[in-house]
Design a protein around this motif. Structure first.
Motif, PDB file in Angstrom:
ATOM      1  N   GLY A 556      -5.861   5.306  -2.575  1.00  0.00           N
ATOM      2  CA  GLY A 556      -6.441   5.954  -1.404  1.00  0.00           C
ATOM      3  C   GLY A 556      -6.256   7.456  -1.391  1.00  0.00           C
ATOM      4  N   GLY A 557      -5.657   8.011  -2.440  1.00  0.00           N
ATOM      5  CA  GLY A 557      -5.462   9.443  -2.533  1.00  0.00           C
ATOM      6  C   GLY A 557      -4.423  10.003  -1.584  1.00  0.00           C
ATOM      7  N   ARG A 558      -3.574   9.123  -1.045  1.00  0.00           N
ATOM      8  CA  ARG A 558      -2.616   9.575  -0.026  1.00  0.00           C
ATOM      9  C   ARG A 558      -1.383  10.249  -0.626  1.00  0.00           C
ATOM     10  N   LEU A 559      -1.235  10.194  -1.952  1.00  0.00           N
ATOM     11  CA  LEU A 559      -0.131  10.898  -2.596  1.00  0.00           C
ATOM     12  C   LEU A 559      -0.599  12.125  -3.370  1.00  0.00           C
ATOM     13  N   GLY A 560      -1.898  12.258  -3.509  1.00  0.00           N
ATOM     14  CA  GLY A 560      -2.451  13.461  -4.108  1.00  0.00           C
ATOM     15  C   GLY A 560      -2.129  13.665  -5.571  1.00  0.00           C
ATOM     16  N   LEU A 561      -1.818  12.603  -6.285  1.00  0.00           N
ATOM     17  CA  LEU A 561      -1.492  12.732  -7.705  1.00  0.00           C
ATOM     18  C   LEU A 561      -2.766  12.891  -8.528  1.00  0.00           C
ATOM     19  N   SER A 562      -2.697  13.763  -9.529  1.00  0.00           N
ATOM     20  CA  SER A 562      -3.862  13.997 -10.383  1.00  0.00           C
ATOM     21  C   SER A 562      -3.908  13.075 -11.587  1.00  0.00           C
ATOM     22  N   GLY A 563      -2.767  12.413 -11.876  1.00  0.00           N
ATOM     23  CA  GLY A 563      -2.702  11.537 -13.048  1.00  0.00           C
ATOM     24  C   GLY A 563      -2.342  12.271 -14.314  1.00  0.00           C
ATOM     25  N   LEU A 686       5.559  13.776  -7.943  1.00  0.00           N
ATOM     26  CA  LEU A 686       5.331  14.554  -6.716  1.00  0.00           C
ATOM     27  C   LEU A 686       5.993  15.920  -6.824  1.00  0.00           C
ATOM     28  N   ASP A 687       7.213  15.935  -7.350  1.00  0.00           N
ATOM     29  CA  ASP A 687       7.922  17.208  -7.520  1.00  0.00           C
ATOM     30  C   ASP A 687       7.207  18.097  -8.534  1.00  0.00           C
TER      31      ASP A 687
END
Length: 703
Positions: A556-563, A686-687
């Motif tokens: 859902g894109g709620r962690l904003g990770l780009s992969g 995330l960091d």
């Protein structure tokens, strides 16, 4: 009598056999059938005398039969973990069934269609030619399959096929099948020689080839007639003896295997049977042979001694005193000895004379690898739990297990620490973890014992809290009202304590306003999902493992990770037994891992073939005498057998983290590989993302 001038495309079934011989054959066939039917009846009587099973094994019977038919006829269970065995068994089974059906069709034509109904035989012309070709083709498949079995047993002498229960019946079974299969072609070849090679018999391509060989070797028509009579009777008597022996020896599995799959519990192992409310301590567990349910006895009879469970068992691989196959067969042998008037002894005990040694039960990790590997769906873990309950009721569990049970009883956790310290892990966070007792939340987060009390796993709890906060999840915890989930308590045999924990946890949750439960530990996930609803009808919440929730957050894109955050790392992932084999969740953890950008290298044993860490079933509380710890073997596999240069060993279970951190030390792998939980990997990503964003915005800030 010869067929040199025969007018029809057919063959004489009783060629060279006199009317007296034919009548004798029918008489012997009737006797063999009666012996067979009595044996089947006797088995049913034994099952009827068995105890009642706590689960409804015959509900939705039509669908059960459809499922069992699919499992048996596709051989899907046979192909799991062993493709050679799958091909071998498929050839034998389909070849045998085809020959059986073909023989039945011939009997219908001879004994019903032509004799009773006075109709002309349909065993002629095109039907005969098609029949002969199919029978020859599938008969050849049967012989090849049996040949594969003989090669594996006597050629390579596969270790799992040899053990304390290997005996005459095993050799007799496979060699009888071989003689029946090869003998049929020998007879066919002799008959073709004796009937002067009818041209249409070329459709029986195997038999015709054998006939050509015999003819080339100098066999004439007269010798063929003589040899056929002896060969026919030898083949017939062997076949009738086999039919008669089916209910009394190893061939019985041809009947019991199908029945066992029909009556299987789809949640076997995931949930365990309750102890009857009115049972006294002297009646709990396997006290005597009278405690075997009819399904337990069917399990015993379904076992084919194939040893797949033995090969899959991590306890056996580690040198512990446990062989799942031998436990099942020991129980079967004991049951049969009692039926034959043998002396009754303890089923399980610590020392002294017993059917099963307590050490064997203490060795079990409750990983369900044995059940997953079993092609006939024997429910090993149910039997093991009954014996563990007996050991518990008689005070024969090892002292560390008893200590852990006392700690759980007194303090609600296996560590023996006060309940007020359960939420202490939250003190190092820079935000407040919501209290589900004071506010409505979407997710009630069951943190669990190890993330609450064990310093290594407190880092996992804090990482999860960080993820929930980052994604804006509506969540809360029970703080000091949370108690041990009871999954492993139940599996070591403490049913009474398990029931108390269910009652306390259900009551604590009932005072909260939430929609779903999310668990850190797969053990908690399993017991909340599969066992609590069986214990309390009011417990009907959707239950998730944290990786399933985090997968939704990532998607859902709620962690904003780009992969791409951790793209420099190569990791491998260990499937926890209670998440994977128990509940079939393999993809969510992998999707979450990939979302961090790491390169994921799979170990050879992955998903349903994952090798247990050794912590389940009370293993976390015990020090075992073993050749190599399961955790050490698994780390070795990650480092030596996995391509890609693995740097980190990723887990999704606090027990796994604990066992593998220990394995790193005892196996001297501390400098070779790191153990990290998926939640910790996400926080690293995330960091990394935050650091990247910071470095990009710094120049702008300076301006």
């Amino acid at each position: 009598m010869v067929f040199a001038a025969q007018a029809e495309v057919t063959r004489e079934t009783f060629w060279t056999i006199s009317p007296v011989g034919e009548a004798l054959f029918y008489g012997l066939a009737a006797i063999a059938s009666l012996v067979f039917l009595y044996g089947v009846y006797d088995r049913f009587v034994r099952y009827a005398h068995g105890g009642a099973d706590p689960f409804d094994r015959l509900s939705d019977l039509p669908n059960r039969i459809v499922r069992a038919t699919k499992v048996v006829f596709t051989n899907e269970n046979q192909f799991k973990r062993d493709r050679y065995a799958g091909v071998m068994h498929g050839l034998i089974m389909w070849g045998f069934l085809t020959l059986l059906i073909g023989t039945t069709i011939l009997a219908i034509d001879m004994d019903i269609w032509t004799k009773l109904l006075s109709q002309e035989s349909f065993f002629v012309g095109d039907f005969y030619l098609s029949y002969s070709f199919v029978m020859d083709f599938m008969g050849l498949a049967f012989v090849v399959g049996v040949g594969m079995a003989l090669w594996r047993r006597y050629g390579v002498r596969h270790p799992r096929l040899w053990g304390k229960h290997t005996g005459f019946e095993d050799a007799a079974f496979v060699w009888t099948l071989f003689l029946l299969g090869v003998g049929g072609y020998v007879l066919e070849g002799v008959r073709i020689v004796g009937t002067e090679f009818p041209p249409f018999e070329t459709v029986s391509f195997v038999g015709y080839f054998v006939a050509v060989v015999f003819d080339t070797a100098g066999m004439g028509q007269g010798l063929a007639e003589t040899l056929y009579w002896f060969g026919w009777w030898s083949h017939a008597l062997l076949a009738l003896a086999f039919v008669a022996a089916v209910p009394y020896a190893k061939p019985l599995h041809m009947l019991t295997s199908f029945a066992n799959i029909v009556t299987a519990d789809e949640k076997a192992g995931k949930r365990l049977p309750k102890v009857p409310a009115d049972a006294s301590p002297d009646e709990i567990g396997y006290v005597s042979e009278d405690d075997f349910s009819w399904k337990a006895m069917l399990d015993f009879d379904a076992c084919t001694k194939c040893g797949r469970c033995s090969d899959a068992c991590p306890a056996k691989a580690s040198g512990r005193n446990l062989d799942p196959r031998d436990v099942i067969l020991d129980l079967k042998t004991y049951r049969d000895s009692i039926a034959d008037g043998g002396e009754s002894i303890d089923i399980v005990a610590d020392g002294g004379t017993s059917v099963i040694a307590s050490e064997s039960m203490e060795s079990c990790m409750a990983c369900m690898a044995c059940m997953d590997a079993c092609p006939v769906e024997i429910e090993h873990l149910t039997h093991f739990t009954h014996m563990n309950r007996r050991l518990t009721e008689t005070g024969q569990q090892q002292e560390p297990v008893q200590e852990a049970m006392m700690n759980i009883f007194s303090n609600g956790n296996a560590f023996g620490d006060p309940q007020r310290k359960r939420p202490d892990w939250t003190d190092d966070l820079d935000f407040e973890v919501p209290d589900a007792r004071d506010e409505s939340v979407e997710y009630l987060w069951y943190v669990g014992d190890y993330p609450s009390y064990d310093e290594r796993n407190r880092a996992v709890a804090r990482a999860m809290a960080r993820i929930f906060e980052e994604a804006g999840v509506s969540y809360g915890i029970l703080y000091e009202d949370e108690q041990h989930d009871g999954n492993d308590v139940r599996r070591v045999g403490e049913e009474g304590l398990f029931e108390m924990l269910v009652e306390d946890n259900v009551a604590a949750m009932a005072d909260c306003d939430f929609e779903k439960i999310v668990c850190t530990d797969p053990h908690s996930y399993n017991t909340f999902k599969n066992e609590y609803p069986e214990m309390d009808d009011s417990f009907d919440y959707p239950v998730f493992h944290y990786t399933q929730l985090v997968e939704e957050l990532v998607d859902g894109g709620r962690l904003g990770l780009s992969g791409t955050e951790l793209s420099a790392q190569t990791v491998t992932y260990h499937d926890p037994c209670h998440l994977g084999r128990y509940n079939g969740e393999y993809e969510a953890p992998r999707e979450v891992i990939r979302a961090t950008g790491v390169s994921l290298a799979e170990m050879p044993r992955n998903r349903d073939e994952s090798f247990c860490c050794g912590g389940g079933g009370g293993g976390l509380w015990l020090d075992q005498e073993e050749e190599s710890k399961p955790s050490e073997e698994r780390l070795r596999e990650a480092l030596e057998d996995t391509t890609g240069g693995v740097e980190r060993f990723v887990v999704a279970c606090p027990m796994c983290a604990t066992m593998y951190e220990d394995g790193r030390k005892t196996g001297d792998y501390e400098d070779d590989i790191d153990v990290v939980d998926i939640s910790e990997l996400i926080v690293e990503a995330l960091d990394e993302k935050a650091g990247a964003v910071g470095s990009e915005t710094t120049p702008a800030s300076a301006d």
